[in-house]
Design an enzyme around this catalytic site. Structure first.
Site, short mmCIF file in Angstrom:
data_model
loop_
_atom_site.label_atom_id
_atom_site.label_comp_id
_atom_site.label_asym_id
_atom_site.label_seq_id
_atom_site.Cartn_x
_atom_site.Cartn_y
_atom_site.Cartn_z
N HIS A 1 -29.28 108.81 -100.16
CA HIS A 1 -27.95 109.27 -100.22
C HIS A 1 -27.11 108.63 -99.27
CE1 HIS A 1 -30.45 112.36 -102.17
NE2 HIS A 1 -29.70 112.22 -103.03
N ILE B 1 -22.76 98.62 -99.37
CA ILE B 1 -21.67 99.38 -100.49
C ILE B 1 -22.07 98.92 -101.87
CG2 ILE B 1 -19.21 99.64 -101.19
CD1 ILE B 1 -18.47 99.63 -97.94
N PHE B 2 -22.53 99.64 -102.79
CA PHE B 2 -23.04 99.34 -103.86
C PHE B 2 -21.62 98.95 -104.70
CE2 PHE B 2 -26.87 102.18 -103.15
CZ PHE B 2 -27.42 101.02 -102.63
N PHE C 1 -34.75 125.68 -107.94
CA PHE C 1 -34.34 124.44 -107.15
C PHE C 1 -35.41 123.46 -107.27
CE2 PHE C 1 -31.90 127.67 -104.82
CZ PHE C 1 -30.75 127.15 -104.69
N TYR D 1 -33.27 111.61 -115.03
CA TYR D 1 -32.98 112.73 -114.03
C TYR D 1 -32.13 113.79 -115.01
CZ TYR D 1 -31.07 115.56 -110.70
OH TYR D 1 -30.54 116.74 -109.78
N GLY E 1 -40.44 119.19 -99.81
CA GLY E 1 -40.03 120.16 -98.79
C GLY E 1 -40.42 120.14 -97.57
N1 UFG Z 1 -23.86 104.43 -102.03
C1 UFG Z 1 -23.71 103.03 -101.48
N2 UFG Z 1 -24.61 102.48 -100.73
C2 UFG Z 1 -25.87 103.56 -100.35
C3 UFG Z 1 -26.06 104.57 -100.98
C4 UFG Z 1 -24.91 105.08 -101.83
O1 UFG Z 1 -22.73 102.48 -101.73
O2 UFG Z 1 -26.79 102.95 -99.40
C5 UFG Z 1 -22.84 104.63 -103.14
C6 UFG Z 1 -23.39 105.12 -104.29
O3 UFG Z 1 -23.21 103.99 -105.25
C7 UFG Z 1 -22.61 106.17 -104.81
C8 UFG Z 1 -22.06 106.93 -103.64
O4 UFG Z 1 -22.48 106.13 -102.52
O5 UFG Z 1 -21.22 105.72 -105.13
C9 UFG Z 1 -22.79 108.31 -103.44
O6 UFG Z 1 -24.09 108.07 -103.66
P1 UFG Z 1 -25.60 108.80 -103.49
O7 UFG Z 1 -26.81 108.31 -103.58
O8 UFG Z 1 -25.33 109.74 -102.06
O9 UFG Z 1 -25.41 110.00 -104.69
P2 UFG Z 1 -25.16 109.97 -106.25
O10 UFG Z 1 -23.60 110.34 -106.57
O11 UFG Z 1 -25.71 108.68 -106.52
O12 UFG Z 1 -26.06 111.08 -106.66
C10 UFG Z 1 -25.79 112.35 -106.52
C11 UFG Z 1 -27.05 113.20 -106.40
C12 UFG Z 1 -27.94 112.93 -107.67
C13 UFG Z 1 -27.20 113.16 -108.86
C14 UFG Z 1 -25.89 112.45 -108.66
C15 UFG Z 1 -25.02 112.59 -109.75
O13 UFG Z 1 -27.83 112.68 -105.21
O14 UFG Z 1 -28.99 113.89 -107.36
O15 UFG Z 1 -25.38 112.64 -107.69
O16 UFG Z 1 -24.42 111.49 -110.26
F1 UFG Z 1 -27.90 113.11 -109.90
#
Ligand code: UFG
Length: 327
Positions: A188, A206-207, A72, A140, A36
């Site tokens: 994120h 894009i994953f 949190f 997690y 934080g």
């Molecule tokens: N993504 C990409 N490229 C990147 C980053 C993310 O394509 O460089 C995609 C991911 O595959 C996903 C979407 O963008 O489909 C969102 O990804 P984030 O990493 O921003 O968020 P997540 O959905 O993986 O994770 C969030 C929270 C976690 C929680 C999760 C629950 O950050 O704490 O939702 O699924 F656990």
């Protein structure tokens, strides 16, 4: 009320602190500052301490005459939890057990807990209601699921009053530009895409674009962090001894990765180069909240429903703080 906010120097926690202060509560932040930011906490309100330090926590709650805890403080990287599960079980699960013991020792019996959509794993029903079976697919999500069970048992055995708020994808920055999202490393989607717009990264990967979704990229429910904060403040009035509320927090709208990148392009006016990479292991294709229970029970509805307006608040902060809180 007098409220102790663990993890109140973090992203969602700091926004909740702001909402609680605005609602007239007396707020204390308990944070070890490992992830934080001191700058995110109102002056004079930070107590630096470890969740593992039961005596310190209990003393803080007794001397400040705390009425309720908002919890949190947690590690929250899915990928890291897969690589180092021991960190997650110790910090999130053991840390929460210690906090609950300290609360009992200090006679504090109300808690609002930061839970997650990751407790559902890959939900069968989308939009997902709260009674969807919880089958987390990573450590997690499992830690948060275990904590929900612990809270149930504490409610039964010790009369604890709790709310477990299951967020979908927390997004955006405080609408007045004072608080932001600053993770290290940043993983994120929205902040990474804005870093591309700032010229700090060459492109976004894009994953996967072969998911069973309308445009082939993953769909998420992005919910504004100020709206999450408002739901936490609202939950305080609904805590009842021996009872637990478990509520989804989301907008009920899903946006694909490509739609988010397009919203970032519009908000920033910058070209966002994209490449398509492999799927990220553990990503569910679609996560969208059925948040009707939060509306019914808390009277909560998100003020930000358009992805463009959520991204705009994030862009305002990231543009003003290109190196996060240290800028
Ligand atoms: N993504 C990409 N490229 C990147 C980053 C993310 O394509 O460089 C995609 C991911 O595959 C996903 C979407 O963008 O489909 C969102 O990804 P984030 O990493 O921003 O968020 P997540 O959905 O993986 O994770 C969030 C929270 C976690 C929680 C999760 C629950 O950050 O704490 O939702 O699924 F656990």
């Amino acid at each position: 009320m007098k409220i102790l906010v663990t993890g109140g120097a973090g992203y969602v926690g700091s926004h909740a602190v702001k909402a609680l202060v605005a609602a007239g509560h007396e707020v204390w932040v308990y944070d070890n500052l490992s992830r934080g930011h001191q700058a995110a906490v109102p002056p004079g309100r930070l107590i630096v301490g470890e969740l593992a330090d039961r005596n310190h926590l209990a003393a803080v709650m007794r001397t400040r005459k705390i009425d309720a805890v908002m919890h949190f403080a947690a590690l929250a990287y899915v990928g890291e939890s897969v690589e180092k599960p021991e960190l997650y079980y110790r910090n999130n699960v053991v840390g929460t057990l210690v906090l609950l013991e300290a609360m009992r020792a200090a006679d504090v019996s109300q808690i609002v807990f930061s839970s997650t959509t990751a407790t559902y794993g890959v939900p069968q029903r989308v939009p997902t209601p709260e009674d969807e079976p919880q089958r987390p697919v990573n450590p997690y999500g499992f830690t948060k699921f275990v904590i929900e069970r612990v809270l149930d048992d504490y409610a039964q055995a010790h009369g604890l009053a709790f709310a477990a708020l299951r967020y979908f994808n927390a997004a955006g920055c405080s609408a007045d530009g004072t608080l932001g999202e600053d993770h290290d490393p940043e993983t994120h989607l929205i902040p990474i895409t804005l870093q591309v717009a700032l010229g700090q990264r060459p492109q976004i990967t894009i994953f996967g674009d072969d998911w069973p979704t309308p445009d082939g990229t993953c769909v998420r429910d992005y919910v504004h962090v100020d709206d999450l904060a408002a739901a936490h403040a609202a939950a305080l009035a609904h805590l009842r001894p021996g009872r637990g509320l478990k509520l989804n927090l989301g907008t009920g709208r899903g946006h694909s990765v490509r739609e988010v990148v397009e919203a970032c392009r519009k908000a920033t006016g910058h070209v966002i180069p994209c490449q398509v990479g492999p799927r990220r292991p553990g990503d569910p294709p679609m996560l969208v909240a059925d948040a009707s229970a939060a509306k019914r029970i808390l009277g909560w509805s998100p003020r930000f429903v358009m992805i463009e307006s959520i991204v705009e608040t994030a862009w305002r902060w990231h543009k003003a703080h290109p190196r996060g809180y240290s800028s």
